[in-house]
Motif scaffolding. Sequence first.
Motif, short mmCIF file in Angstrom:
data_model
loop_
_atom_site.label_atom_id
_atom_site.label_comp_id
_atom_site.label_asym_id
_atom_site.label_seq_id
_atom_site.Cartn_x
_atom_site.Cartn_y
_atom_site.Cartn_z
N CYS A 4 0.84 -1.19 0.00
CA CYS A 4 0.00 0.00 0.00
C CYS A 4 0.88 1.25 0.00
O CYS A 4 1.87 1.33 0.74
CB CYS A 4 -0.90 0.01 1.25
N ILE A 5 0.52 2.17 -0.89
CA ILE A 5 1.26 3.43 -1.01
C ILE A 5 0.29 4.57 -0.68
O ILE A 5 -0.84 4.59 -1.16
CB ILE A 5 1.77 3.63 -2.47
N GLY A 6 0.74 5.52 0.14
CA GLY A 6 -0.07 6.70 0.44
C GLY A 6 0.03 7.71 -0.70
O GLY A 6 1.03 7.72 -1.43
N ILE A 7 -1.00 8.52 -0.87
CA ILE A 7 -0.96 9.61 -1.85
C ILE A 7 -1.70 10.81 -1.30
O ILE A 7 -2.72 10.65 -0.62
CB ILE A 7 -1.55 9.17 -3.22
N LEU A 8 -1.12 12.01 -1.54
CA LEU A 8 -1.78 13.25 -1.13
C LEU A 8 -1.51 14.33 -2.16
O LEU A 8 -0.54 14.25 -2.93
CB LEU A 8 -1.31 13.68 0.26
N THR A 9 -2.39 15.31 -2.18
CA THR A 9 -2.22 16.46 -3.06
C THR A 9 -2.22 17.70 -2.18
O THR A 9 -3.07 17.85 -1.30
CB THR A 9 -3.37 16.55 -4.09
N ALA A 10 -1.22 18.57 -2.39
CA ALA A 10 -1.07 19.73 -1.49
C ALA A 10 -0.80 20.99 -2.30
O ALA A 10 -0.45 20.93 -3.49
CB ALA A 10 0.07 19.46 -0.51
N GLY A 11 -0.99 22.12 -1.65
CA GLY A 11 -0.78 23.42 -2.28
C GLY A 11 -1.97 23.80 -3.14
O GLY A 11 -3.04 23.20 -3.04
N GLY A 12 -1.77 24.85 -3.97
CA GLY A 12 -2.85 25.30 -4.84
C GLY A 12 -3.28 24.20 -5.79
O GLY A 12 -2.44 23.53 -6.38
N GLY A 108 2.43 18.21 -5.87
CA GLY A 108 2.38 19.61 -5.45
C GLY A 108 3.46 20.46 -6.05
O GLY A 108 4.22 20.04 -6.93
N GLY A 109 3.54 21.69 -5.54
CA GLY A 109 4.51 22.67 -6.05
C GLY A 109 5.64 22.89 -5.07
O GLY A 109 6.07 21.97 -4.35
N GLY A 110 6.10 24.17 -5.00
CA GLY A 110 7.27 24.47 -4.19
C GLY A 110 7.11 24.12 -2.72
O GLY A 110 7.96 23.41 -2.13
N GLY A 111 6.03 24.55 -2.11
CA GLY A 111 5.81 24.28 -0.68
C GLY A 111 5.71 22.80 -0.40
O GLY A 111 6.26 22.28 0.58
N THR A 112 5.03 22.07 -1.28
CA THR A 112 4.85 20.63 -1.10
C THR A 112 6.18 19.91 -1.13
O THR A 112 6.43 18.99 -0.35
CB THR A 112 3.94 20.09 -2.23
N LYS A 131 3.42 19.93 -9.68
CA LYS A 131 2.10 20.50 -10.00
C LYS A 131 2.09 21.96 -9.58
O LYS A 131 2.26 22.27 -8.42
CB LYS A 131 1.01 19.72 -9.25
N THR A 132 1.93 22.86 -10.49
CA THR A 132 1.69 24.27 -10.18
C THR A 132 1.39 25.02 -11.47
O THR A 132 2.08 24.83 -12.46
CB THR A 132 2.88 24.96 -9.48
N ILE A 133 0.35 25.84 -11.42
CA ILE A 133 0.02 26.61 -12.64
C ILE A 133 1.09 27.67 -12.88
O ILE A 133 1.21 28.18 -13.98
CB ILE A 133 -1.37 27.28 -12.55
N ASP A 134 1.88 27.97 -11.84
CA ASP A 134 2.91 29.02 -11.99
C ASP A 134 4.12 28.54 -12.77
O ASP A 134 4.93 29.36 -13.22
CB ASP A 134 3.41 29.47 -10.61
N ASN A 135 4.31 27.23 -12.85
CA ASN A 135 5.49 26.64 -13.50
C ASN A 135 6.78 27.16 -12.89
O ASN A 135 7.83 27.24 -13.55
CB ASN A 135 5.49 26.94 -15.02
N SER A 345 17.54 18.19 -4.50
CA SER A 345 18.17 19.07 -5.50
C SER A 345 17.23 20.17 -5.97
O SER A 345 17.65 21.12 -6.62
CB SER A 345 18.60 18.23 -6.72
N ILE A 346 15.93 20.05 -5.63
CA ILE A 346 14.98 21.07 -6.13
C ILE A 346 14.18 21.75 -5.03
O ILE A 346 13.69 22.86 -5.21
CB ILE A 346 14.00 20.46 -7.17
N ALA A 347 14.05 21.10 -3.88
CA ALA A 347 13.19 21.65 -2.81
C ALA A 347 13.68 23.04 -2.39
O ALA A 347 14.87 23.25 -2.19
CB ALA A 347 13.19 20.72 -1.61
N GLY A 348 12.74 23.99 -2.33
CA GLY A 348 13.08 25.33 -1.87
C GLY A 348 13.63 26.22 -2.97
O GLY A 348 13.86 27.41 -2.76
N ARG A 349 13.86 25.65 -4.18
CA ARG A 349 14.38 26.47 -5.28
C ARG A 349 13.26 26.92 -6.21
O ARG A 349 12.41 26.10 -6.60
CB ARG A 349 15.42 25.68 -6.09
N VAL A 350 13.25 28.19 -6.57
CA VAL A 350 12.22 28.73 -7.48
C VAL A 350 12.80 28.82 -8.89
O VAL A 350 13.95 29.22 -9.05
CB VAL A 350 11.77 30.13 -7.02
#
Length: 372
Positions: A4-12, A108-112, A131-135, A345-350
């Motif tokens: 079993c694998i958990g899944i969640l969606t976060a942010g906008g 999710g996006g940056g915060g996630t 996932k983010t509409i801001d890309n 390598s990507i968390a926290g980077r815009v």
Amino acid sequence: MSKCIGILTAGGDSPGINAAIRAVGRALERENIHLLGFRDGFEGIAFDKCDYLDHATYSGILTKGGTILGTSRNKPHKMPVGKKLIDMTDAIVDTYNRRQLQGLICIGGGGTHKSALRLREKGLNVITMPKTIDNDLAGTDTSIGYDTAIEIATNAIDSLHSTASSHKRIMIVEVMGHRAGWLTLASGIAGGADVILIPEIPYDLNKVAEAITRRSREGKRFSIVPVAEGSMSIEFAARYRELEDRKAKAGNKDEREQLKVEDEKLWQEHAGQSMRIAQSLESLTGLESRVTILGHLQRGGFPSAADRLLATRLGVVCAENIVKGNYGTMMSVQGENIIPVPIESIAGRVKYVPMDDVLVKAARDTDTCLGD
Ligand code: F6P
């Protein structure tokens, strides 16, 4: 015992999320691996609010907007409980172990991704999809929701041309994108805008007014001006950068708290910017101006075909990497490929719009004023 694998969606939220849930769920079912869906982002796993997803769940959600799991911006280490913010990271680890999860998918996006990294550092097998509409998520060419939002914003800009022309007006169109201007730049170019203002290029309204006045002299009856919600005047950008420099040098918690208060005040001043731009341009050019704020229209509705395809591809590659046990990774879109990259390598980077980006060149080479 099936895994079993958990899944969640976060942010906008954004259109396309459900297509990703469907793809990863169906691909994992083929491996006798099942999904446990946590509701409303990280608060779902913090408070064990979940439902098992099955084949019936995935039926009919490919084209459905939003997220069937619900979402929130609540962070594991600052979870609202009553009027307080509580660190629920350990509670999340408890839920993960008690539910005997083999891994946790976060969409999710940056915060996630910052939250996902925090959970990885606590030993959880996390794996993510962008996932983010801001890309504006670093480490990936694009993210779920971006293509649909471009379509929505472009259609809105198209619609504004006729009324702008009828009334000989300047139309300010506020587009989402608090930190990066991808969505505004892409939809502005696609919509044939005359001026495009993005956060990465601080603007001088005198130069914008000159461009609009030049158009009037050439007999053009109107101007369309998409403005990213995070765009800044040259003066505001100088104050923002000075504060960011001080935040980077902050030596202790008290200093950081004080600077956070200053940051909030600075952005409170920024609120209502689009209206002020319209008023200033009306004064500077003598042309009537009006403002349209697209807001959450850019996050609503059903996903474009491109986002459905992207989300499906991300979901099946995510499933492949789960089967391989390749956790701690984000499914990164790189050209025609989807490649797992380390979350750290990507968390926290815009991902800001680079000044040499092909979209910036396309705007400038088609005589679009970028405010500088
Ligand atoms: O992060 C995506 C985004 O749509 C931003 O463009 C926008 O500034 C923000 O979310 C709005 O957040 P909320 O939906 O929480 O008001």
